[in-house]
Scaffold this motif. Structure first.
Motif, PDB file in Angstrom:
ATOM      1  N   THR A 100      45.887  57.653 -13.846  1.00  0.00           N
ATOM      2  CA  THR A 100      47.081  56.846 -13.601  1.00  0.00           C
ATOM      3  C   THR A 100      47.245  56.680 -12.093  1.00  0.00           C
ATOM      4  O   THR A 100      47.242  57.672 -11.355  1.00  0.00           O
ATOM      5  N   PRO A 101      47.371  55.440 -11.623  1.00  0.00           N
ATOM      6  CA  PRO A 101      47.544  55.243 -10.179  1.00  0.00           C
ATOM      7  C   PRO A 101      48.851  55.877  -9.693  1.00  0.00           C
ATOM      8  O   PRO A 101      49.852  55.860 -10.412  1.00  0.00           O
ATOM      9  N   VAL A 102      48.819  56.426  -8.507  1.00  0.00           N
ATOM     10  CA  VAL A 102      50.036  56.924  -7.876  1.00  0.00           C
ATOM     11  C   VAL A 102      50.772  55.729  -7.294  1.00  0.00           C
ATOM     12  O   VAL A 102      50.176  54.911  -6.581  1.00  0.00           O
ATOM     13  N   ASN A 103      52.066  55.614  -7.640  1.00  0.00           N
ATOM     14  CA  ASN A 103      52.837  54.458  -7.195  1.00  0.00           C
ATOM     15  C   ASN A 103      52.893  54.371  -5.668  1.00  0.00           C
ATOM     16  O   ASN A 103      52.976  55.382  -4.985  1.00  0.00           O
ATOM     17  N   PHE A 104      52.887  53.159  -5.172  1.00  0.00           N
ATOM     18  CA  PHE A 104      52.866  52.981  -3.711  1.00  0.00           C
ATOM     19  C   PHE A 104      54.085  53.606  -3.045  1.00  0.00           C
ATOM     20  O   PHE A 104      54.037  54.016  -1.883  1.00  0.00           O
ATOM     21  N   SER A 105      55.199  53.695  -3.779  1.00  0.00           N
ATOM     22  CA  SER A 105      56.412  54.240  -3.158  1.00  0.00           C
ATOM     23  C   SER A 105      56.308  55.752  -2.949  1.00  0.00           C
ATOM     24  O   SER A 105      57.113  56.336  -2.230  1.00  0.00           O
ATOM     25  N   ASP A 106      55.305  56.369  -3.533  1.00  0.00           N
ATOM     26  CA  ASP A 106      55.089  57.806  -3.326  1.00  0.00           C
ATOM     27  C   ASP A 106      54.033  58.094  -2.250  1.00  0.00           C
ATOM     28  O   ASP A 106      53.646  59.244  -2.049  1.00  0.00           O
ATOM     29  N   VAL A 107      53.571  57.039  -1.617  1.00  0.00           N
ATOM     30  CA  VAL A 107      52.521  57.201  -0.596  1.00  0.00           C
ATOM     31  C   VAL A 107      53.015  56.591   0.715  1.00  0.00           C
ATOM     32  O   VAL A 107      53.390  55.422   0.750  1.00  0.00           O
ATOM     33  N   LYS A 108      53.032  57.407   1.765  1.00  0.00           N
ATOM     34  CA  LYS A 108      53.423  56.878   3.088  1.00  0.00           C
ATOM     35  C   LYS A 108      52.169  56.593   3.895  1.00  0.00           C
ATOM     36  O   LYS A 108      51.394  57.499   4.204  1.00  0.00           O
ATOM     37  N   LEU A 109      52.003  55.321   4.261  1.00  0.00           N
ATOM     38  CA  LEU A 109      50.849  54.959   5.085  1.00  0.00           C
ATOM     39  C   LEU A 109      51.216  55.150   6.544  1.00  0.00           C
ATOM     40  O   LEU A 109      52.159  54.534   7.037  1.00  0.00           O
ATOM     41  N   GLU A 110      50.487  56.010   7.236  1.00  0.00           N
ATOM     42  CA  GLU A 110      50.833  56.303   8.624  1.00  0.00           C
ATOM     43  C   GLU A 110      49.717  55.938   9.594  1.00  0.00           C
ATOM     44  O   GLU A 110      49.908  55.979  10.800  1.00  0.00           O
ATOM     45  N   GLY A 111      48.573  55.576   9.059  1.00  0.00           N
ATOM     46  CA  GLY A 111      47.458  55.184   9.927  1.00  0.00           C
ATOM     47  C   GLY A 111      47.692  53.801  10.511  1.00  0.00           C
ATOM     48  O   GLY A 111      48.379  52.971   9.916  1.00  0.00           O
ATOM     49  N   GLU A 112      47.091  53.565  11.666  1.00  0.00           N
ATOM     50  CA  GLU A 112      47.363  52.343  12.404  1.00  0.00           C
ATOM     51  C   GLU A 112      46.979  51.094  11.595  1.00  0.00           C
ATOM     52  O   GLU A 112      47.703  50.104  11.581  1.00  0.00           O
ATOM     53  N   PHE A 113      45.843  51.169  10.911  1.00  0.00           N
ATOM     54  CA  PHE A 113      45.327  49.969  10.262  1.00  0.00           C
ATOM     55  C   PHE A 113      46.323  49.404   9.250  1.00  0.00           C
ATOM     56  O   PHE A 113      46.751  48.247   9.337  1.00  0.00           O
ATOM     57  N   TRP A 114      46.714  50.208   8.287  1.00  0.00           N
ATOM     58  CA  TRP A 114      47.575  49.673   7.232  1.00  0.00           C
ATOM     59  C   TRP A 114      49.033  49.621   7.660  1.00  0.00           C
ATOM     60  O   TRP A 114      49.788  48.758   7.206  1.00  0.00           O
ATOM     61  N   ARG A 115      49.435  50.570   8.539  1.00  0.00           N
ATOM     62  CA  ARG A 115      50.817  50.556   9.026  1.00  0.00           C
ATOM     63  C   ARG A 115      51.127  49.203   9.684  1.00  0.00           C
ATOM     64  O   ARG A 115      52.185  48.612   9.455  1.00  0.00           O
ATOM     65  N   GLU A 116      50.177  48.729  10.487  1.00  0.00           N
ATOM     66  CA  GLU A 116      50.396  47.465  11.193  1.00  0.00           C
ATOM     67  C   GLU A 116      50.511  46.303  10.206  1.00  0.00           C
ATOM     68  O   GLU A 116      51.405  45.459  10.317  1.00  0.00           O
ATOM     69  N   ARG A 117      49.605  46.276   9.211  1.00  0.00           N
ATOM     70  CA  ARG A 117      49.657  45.187   8.230  1.00  0.00           C
ATOM     71  C   ARG A 117      50.954  45.241   7.418  1.00  0.00           C
ATOM     72  O   ARG A 117      51.609  44.231   7.160  1.00  0.00           O
ATOM     73  N   LEU A 118      51.323  46.454   7.022  1.00  0.00           N
ATOM     74  CA  LEU A 118      52.527  46.622   6.212  1.00  0.00           C
ATOM     75  C   LEU A 118      53.768  46.227   7.002  1.00  0.00           C
ATOM     76  O   LEU A 118      54.625  45.481   6.503  1.00  0.00           O
ATOM     77  N   GLU A 119      53.863  46.682   8.252  1.00  0.00           N
ATOM     78  CA  GLU A 119      55.022  46.333   9.086  1.00  0.00           C
ATOM     79  C   GLU A 119      55.108  44.820   9.277  1.00  0.00           C
ATOM     80  O   GLU A 119      56.190  44.238   9.246  1.00  0.00           O
ATOM     81  N   THR A 120      53.968  44.214   9.503  1.00  0.00           N
ATOM     82  CA  THR A 120      53.958  42.755   9.689  1.00  0.00           C
ATOM     83  C   THR A 120      54.476  42.056   8.437  1.00  0.00           C
ATOM     84  O   THR A 120      55.291  41.125   8.519  1.00  0.00           O
ATOM     85  N   VAL A 121      54.032  42.512   7.290  1.00  0.00           N
ATOM     86  CA  VAL A 121      54.476  41.883   6.045  1.00  0.00           C
ATOM     87  C   VAL A 121      55.972  42.102   5.829  1.00  0.00           C
ATOM     88  O   VAL A 121      56.707  41.166   5.466  1.00  0.00           O
ATOM     89  N   LEU A 122      56.431  43.335   6.081  1.00  0.00           N
ATOM     90  CA  LEU A 122      57.850  43.617   5.857  1.00  0.00           C
ATOM     91  C   LEU A 122      58.728  42.869   6.863  1.00  0.00           C
ATOM     92  O   LEU A 122      59.783  42.329   6.518  1.00  0.00           O
ATOM     93  N   THR A 123      58.288  42.844   8.107  1.00  0.00           N
ATOM     94  CA  THR A 123      59.130  42.311   9.183  1.00  0.00           C
ATOM     95  C   THR A 123      59.014  40.794   9.326  1.00  0.00           C
ATOM     96  O   THR A 123      59.985  40.121   9.642  1.00  0.00           O
ATOM     97  N   HIS A 124      57.804  40.289   9.112  1.00  0.00           N
ATOM     98  CA  HIS A 124      57.596  38.854   9.357  1.00  0.00           C
ATOM     99  C   HIS A 124      57.326  38.060   8.080  1.00  0.00           C
ATOM    100  O   HIS A 124      57.924  37.019   7.855  1.00  0.00           O
ATOM    101  N   THR A 125      56.395  38.529   7.279  1.00  0.00           N
ATOM    102  CA  THR A 125      55.925  37.682   6.186  1.00  0.00           C
ATOM    103  C   THR A 125      57.008  37.445   5.133  1.00  0.00           C
ATOM    104  O   THR A 125      57.319  36.292   4.794  1.00  0.00           O
TER     105      THR A 125
END
Lengths: 633, 633
Positions: free
Chosen positions: B5-30
């Motif tokens: 069973t996949p672990v839900n994304f809300s239970d995983v904090k992405l802290e690495g630069e690669f995905w953090r940057e993409r995620l922030e961009t999507v949340l803030t801009h996209t």
């Protein structure tokens, strides 16, 4: 301005196997089968005004137009080709067919002289309201060329009379005078036809009308704008967006890029070259030279085709020459032969003959199948096997361009001036020509294009002095020549691509010319993306291609021809009517060691493979199959 | 059947630069900019029935349809992406926007429960008369996915109530019972949504409805035939000719080739994989496995894109993977990520994770610009510089697929079973997961995808026994691992692509994994014509490309990378937000020695040239420019 006059095809007998076979096929199969198609597809019926108006045979496209509107031109072009056939040998059946068409046209012609069968039948109220799109003047041009050719072949002028009456109406309608429309064709063609008519009538009004159409083109305020506003259409409704499509974006003398629809462009350039000669107009000649450099230096396929895009049936950008989507319409390269001949006869500059020969032997000839009844409209240089010839087309323009070119191909062999006789094309043939006031018979013997060995015998009533000019093609390196067995310096006597032998000629004098014809590797300019790292093969005037048929079961695309591989010319008398193939020991990428992987980190294996190439013009005569002109090196 | 069973994304904090940057961009801009586009293009207004009916915002195409008919789906997909954003951090503005949409939908919903805003507004008499073309069920599916996501993010069920009522109406309308229509969607999607709804409601009727849609598909007599006849349309009027277009040509279990519209196919395969798990249906699983082999072995670009043709937005023939005309729709590779995840969790077979990672890091990520507000709909692998990102599209499906994928990307990192914890993707992150009845916190530290060095710390309340399964990507050769500094045999413990470490874990245990990440040359199967003689570069999960920006002024197409050239990975912290480039000393074809010739017999000169490649996903973030993935070798 024109220094040379082409010798008419009817004065040249082609006796060599290569052209004799093509000509016989066209006379025996192509022209009669094309007439059957005109009947089968109800095209001849369209000449008569019928009540009620019959439904369209060809439906309107999404753009709202139908190719049926161009049928007058197709019939005109068939008459032209059929008349050339009559010049080779009289044929009562053909003459009856053309006479019947003439009777129909006479009946349909309006009292004013107007004679567009589509408009007269379907929308007489809209005559001359959309020159931009609807081809009335183009149709008139082709029918006029047909009428001129029929008159020249038979001396009968009934069809010519009909068309002269129409031309008079056109001359009254268009011009810059009061009560005239300052219009010109959306599809150029009538300019060429009017110049041919002038050649027959010597009536300067015909030359003037052609000159008017060329000079008026692209003048502001723009006629197609005026006409469009009168129709109440929005500028956005013009599918092709800019008038580059029909080369009316600026006046013709200002044009320095080949743009838009390729066939329109070629017919116009050919007319411009004609007028440059007839009027000794340096500005037109100079515009032609600029456009010539543009197309030959940046926009032409190695096969003499051009106009890569299906969207506009024409030109795109410099070096944009994709192989698998090449449009390279047959009509366009046939029209290039027309233009090149006109440029050639102005100055006798061999660069024009080189392109004439290239377009003729490759892209143009490819347009017609060996059986003479199947056609290519577009001429790809790379096929995955799905591209194939068709027996007819909703827009059959290319079919009759193939037949009218081949039926008159002998007319591209010779030109004369007062003091010279020039030979442009080679092949066993006999020609009766006039050099100044003297009659000369020329007997050529050559297995060209398979061999570069040529013998030319001069037959005269009495010895006369003139310059014999033998074309040394651009591809021929190290040509040698002899007169009556005595070597002459081919290099020292070379002038603009022609070996000039000026002397007192006696009957029976024989010139031997040897054009070395090794297989050559050809490379494209590095900006031609599709050809990077690839090589094409050429031998003499013929460009070669790899067909799957001759190259085993693995895709031809997997073959590679390393730079070190020798290329052998191998005559194959029983293949495709007798051709010279090219063979080389190359390699191919092996696929058997790929199992389920679509991608892998291990480089592919290469194994030895023999490559067999055939001339491009014969491809797809054994059924559709993969083919490529450019092979990885 | 599903083991993991996949672990839900809300239970995983992405802290690495690669995905953090993409995620922030999507949340803030996209996501906010996408809402602005919904307003700007009047899409939100389309939810309300207005009198008089407003004119179409998007005109009908030549085929008579308009993409405006799909707008419910775009709004639903935005709600889904925005809800994922809310799971990361609450936002009153977004919640208000979604609540406003909910109020509009409540008002528009018919008493029956029917809720397609286009039909209710414009042609209520035609509800459910053209499932084949008009996307009612597809729209319902996306809006339902949005409602489920919003409920999961906020606990608010008002939108979910609206959609459940609509689903009940759909369930009443479709089926094999008396008075039901035996129909199913022309564009699959609702199947996936119903399975998600089932996950929330646990009401088996929702799973049954999804099962019905999958099982009924392609059954004879064919529903789309019945429906077409009822509309009085001719079979020829169907633009796509065969039902392969929507994968209803035969029942789904009989399908063994990926055909037709790529997004339709992927959504269907993902639902089939879901149902294979939920119902333990081996026949569905087996069909999925066959289709998986077909696409990955014959029909996928190296970038994880597929569906080469614009004509059907989909599949053509085996090995037909042209680069310059590649369609490779962003939506399709996003949906491949969905399908691959579902296949992966059935058996934990690493081949599925490899493709999941490939499609995610390359074709899918390329779909969104660095600024988060520009998109690729189609993802070419070779561009002449004219292909560029757009800020919106008349069919904006890909925009919200990019945002919903990235906003929930953490959900693809981990899966658990009762006795195992599997790590699929790497990157600095922290996850709270349950293994059986036990809570486990996993702290990953890694600069992936730039580095293959990974450290995984296990934090526990008390020591417990479970198997930690670390994915060893297919591209990683010679991976090594240590537990608390002690080497373990990575090869012996490898099982279907996962390194399995079964032991009693204590809090603070640290696993170090080293995935060697050299730059690699990749070759395509020789039947992929476009890639013959060419090489692509890959490092770790990233496929690279040559952009003109980094490679001088001569066309990138003129570059060549000989097999002998070393490839260096060079970190460039200031380039495109910090990337690793690949550099090599290769050659390029020189153009300066070509003067006026377009073709010549002399081979082109090659001169040394440095090649610089960047990851494919960042291309075209410095303005449009020529680019290629496959370089001549």
């Amino acid at each position: 301005m024109r220094k040379y006059t082409p010798v008419n095809f009817s004065d040249v007998k082609l006796e060599g196997e290569f052209w004799r076979e093509r000509l016989e096929t066209v006379l025996t199969h192509t022209i009669p089968s094309q007439y059957r198609k005109l009947v089968e597809f109800n095209m001849l019926d369209s000449l008569t005004v019928q009540h009620p108006v019959p439904p369209l045979t060809i439906p309107r496209s999404k753009k709202g137009s139908t190719t049926q509107i161009f049928w007058d031109s197709d019939i005109g072009k068939w008459i032209e080709a059929a008349s050339y056939a009559l010049s080779h040998r009289r044929d009562d059946a053909i003459e009856e067919q053309i006479d019947d068409i003439t009777v129909q046209l006479e009946k349909t012609q309006a009292p004013s002289g107007y004679l567009n069968c589509w408009y007269l039948q379907r929308e007489p109220e809209n005559e001359w309201t959309n020159l931009r799109d609807n081809h009335e003047l183009y149709n008139a041009g082709h029918m006029l060329e047909g009428a001129v050719a029929y008159f020249q072949a038979t001396g009968r002028r009934r069809l010519l009379d009909v068309m002269e009456k129409y031309v008079d109406h056109i001359g009254d309608t268009f011009g810059t005078g009061d009560n005239q429309k300052p219009g010109y064709p959306g599809h150029q063609e009538i300019e060429l036809a009017l110049i041919k008519l002038y050649g027959v009538t010597k009536d300067k009004k015909h030359l003037d009308l052609a000159t008017y159409f060329i000079n008026q083109r692209g003048i502001q305020p723009h006629y197609f704008d005026i006409e469009r506003d009168a129709r109440g259409e929005s500028p956005e409704a013009f599918h092709h967006a800019t008038y580059e499509y029909n080369q009316s974006h600026i006046p013709v003398r200002e044009q320095d890029k080949v743009v838009g629809h390729a066939v329109r462009a070629m017919y116009m350039y050919a007319a411009m070259a004609d007028l440059a000669s007839e009027l000794s107009d340096d500005s037109l000649k100079s515009a032609c030279e600029t456009l010539w450099r543009d197309i030959t230096e940046t926009r032409m396929y190695i096969t003499g085709g051009f106009g890569p895009s299906e969207c506009n049936e024409g030109f795109t950008t410099n070096y944009d020459l994709p192989n698998d989507t090449a449009y390279a319409e047959t009509c366009a390269s046939v029209a290039m032969v027309f233009w090149a001949q006109r440029m050639l006869n102005i100055d006798l500059d061999g660069q024009y003959a080189d392109i004439l020969e290239l377009a003729l032997y490759n892209n143009s000839l490819a347009g017609l199948s060996r059986d003479g009844e199947h056609y290519f409209y577009d001429n790809k240089l790379d096929s995955d096997g799905t591209h194939s010839r068709w027996s007819w087309h909703h827009c059959p323009c290319c079919t009759m361009n193939a037949s009218r070119l081949i039926a008159s191909v002998a007319g591209y062999f010779y030109s004369t001036s007062d003091e010279s006789l020039a030979i442009h094309l080679y092949g066993t043939s006999e020609a009766d020509v006039s050099v100044g006031a003297n009659s000369v018979t020329i007997k050529q013997v050559s297995d060209y294009p398979w061999s570069g060995q040529i013998s030319v015998e001069v037959l005269l009533e009495k010895p006369i002095k003139f310059a014999l000019k033998l074309r040394i093609p651009g591809w021929a390196k190290g040509a040698t020549a002899q007169v009556n067995g005595e070597a002459i310096d081919a290099r020292a006597n070379l002038e603009n691509g022609y070996l000039t032998i000026g002397r007192q000629w006696a009957s029976g004098d024989i010139v031997r010319l040897d054009l070395p014809m090794p297989a050559e590797r050809i490379y494209a300019h590095p900006y031609v993306k599709a050809d990077l790292g690839r090589v094409a093969l050429r031998r003499g005037p013929l460009v070669y291609c790899l067909e799957q048929h001759d190259n085993g079961t693995e895709p031809v695309s997997s073959l590679r021809l390393p730079q070190s591989a020798d290329i052998r010319a191998v005559a194959r008398d029983n293949l495709l009517g007798g051709i010279v193939t090219l063979q080389a020991e190359g390699v191919r990428i092996e696929s058997s060691d790929w199992t389920r992987d679509l991608y892998r980190a291990t480089p592919p294996l290469e194994i030895p493979a023999t490559l067999t190439a055939v001339p491009y013009y014969v491809w797809c005569n054994r059924g559709p199959n993969p083919m490529q002109v450019w092979t990885r090196e």
